[in-house]
Design a protein around this motif. Sequence first.
Motif, mmCIF file in Angstrom:
data_model
loop_
_atom_site.group_PDB
_atom_site.id
_atom_site.type_symbol
_atom_site.label_atom_id
_atom_site.label_comp_id
_atom_site.label_asym_id
_atom_site.label_seq_id
_atom_site.Cartn_x
_atom_site.Cartn_y
_atom_site.Cartn_z
ATOM 1 N N GLU A 79 -26.612 60.661 21.413
ATOM 2 C CA GLU A 79 -27.595 60.218 20.417
ATOM 3 C C GLU A 79 -26.990 59.172 19.490
ATOM 4 N N LEU A 83 -28.268 55.292 19.104
ATOM 5 C CA LEU A 83 -28.759 54.827 17.811
ATOM 6 C C LEU A 83 -27.973 53.637 17.276
ATOM 7 N N GLU A 91 -30.124 51.055 18.752
ATOM 8 C CA GLU A 91 -31.481 50.920 18.221
ATOM 9 C C GLU A 91 -31.454 50.423 16.783
ATOM 10 N N LEU A 92 -30.442 50.836 16.028
ATOM 11 C CA LEU A 92 -30.255 50.374 14.655
ATOM 12 C C LEU A 92 -28.912 49.660 14.532
ATOM 13 N N ASP A 180 -35.810 53.576 8.771
ATOM 14 C CA ASP A 180 -35.737 53.243 10.193
ATOM 15 C C ASP A 180 -35.102 54.380 10.990
ATOM 16 N N LEU A 181 -34.109 55.028 10.406
ATOM 17 C CA LEU A 181 -33.454 56.142 11.084
ATOM 18 C C LEU A 181 -34.423 57.313 11.255
ATOM 19 N N GLU A 183 -37.492 57.101 11.799
ATOM 20 C CA GLU A 183 -38.512 56.741 12.788
ATOM 21 C C GLU A 183 -37.913 56.327 14.127
ATOM 22 N N ALA A 184 -36.591 56.346 14.261
ATOM 23 C CA ALA A 184 -35.950 55.862 15.481
ATOM 24 C C ALA A 184 -36.313 56.740 16.673
ATOM 25 N N ALA A 187 -33.617 59.315 17.677
ATOM 26 C CA ALA A 187 -33.134 60.236 16.642
ATOM 27 C C ALA A 187 -33.658 61.644 16.842
ATOM 28 N N ARG A 191 -32.617 62.366 12.597
ATOM 29 C CA ARG A 191 -33.892 62.158 11.911
ATOM 30 C C ARG A 191 -33.899 62.786 10.515
#
Length: 232
Positions: A79, A83, A91-92, A180-181, A183-184, A187, A191
């Motif tokens: 994860e 992320l 993703e971020l 953003d985290l 809603e990732a 996550a 989350r």
Amino acid sequence: MAASASSDDADILRAQAYSLLAHLLARPPSRDLLGTVGALAGDGSPLGRAISDLAARARTLSGDPDGGDPNGERRAEREYHELFIGVTRGELVPFASYYRTGFLIDRPLARLREDMQALGIERVPGVSEPEDHIAAIAEIMGALAAGTLGAEDGEAPDLPLQKRFFDRHLAPWAGRFFRDLEEAAAADLYRPLGTFGRLFLDIETNAFAMIAHAGDGAVRGQDKREGTIHAP
């Protein structure tokens, strides 16, 4: 990070909150860290409920005998990779310069380096990533809150110094990062950490805003009212 003897309870709790963010965002969580986070308990405030949710997810991943996942540490590592690292990028992108300018190395990083130098903080040898990673900035704020940085021995933590550092290096972007985290897509464990980070920064923003109007005492009173993390 240990708090100085002059830190009051609110400063200690703030330092612990920043330390939690720093530890979980710096690298994939180890089984030991998952176990530590799993032992946390929040109160009934929104901040406390986020901690309780985070702790429950950490217990599942820690390999806890009571229903824990024996492959949980690997799942947490995957994860984290999805992320924040990814194949080309995660993703971020958890860096201040990227969030503020769209580039990894830009003016926000230069300003942070100036302030780190003024505080006597040196870059860790062998670390290639920029210093404006969210975990590094949270770690510095934790040390400022604890009084282990930016305060003379025996003195209370310097709130105006904390406010300046917060306003320059967290307030302009970290709230967006934590939203953003939350809603990732990747996550799960992270989350509720996003929720915790967003709510905690809101509290810090409101508390620091009171410094100019009511002084140190009002800020600490605000901190004490807003939620608590309980360790066993």
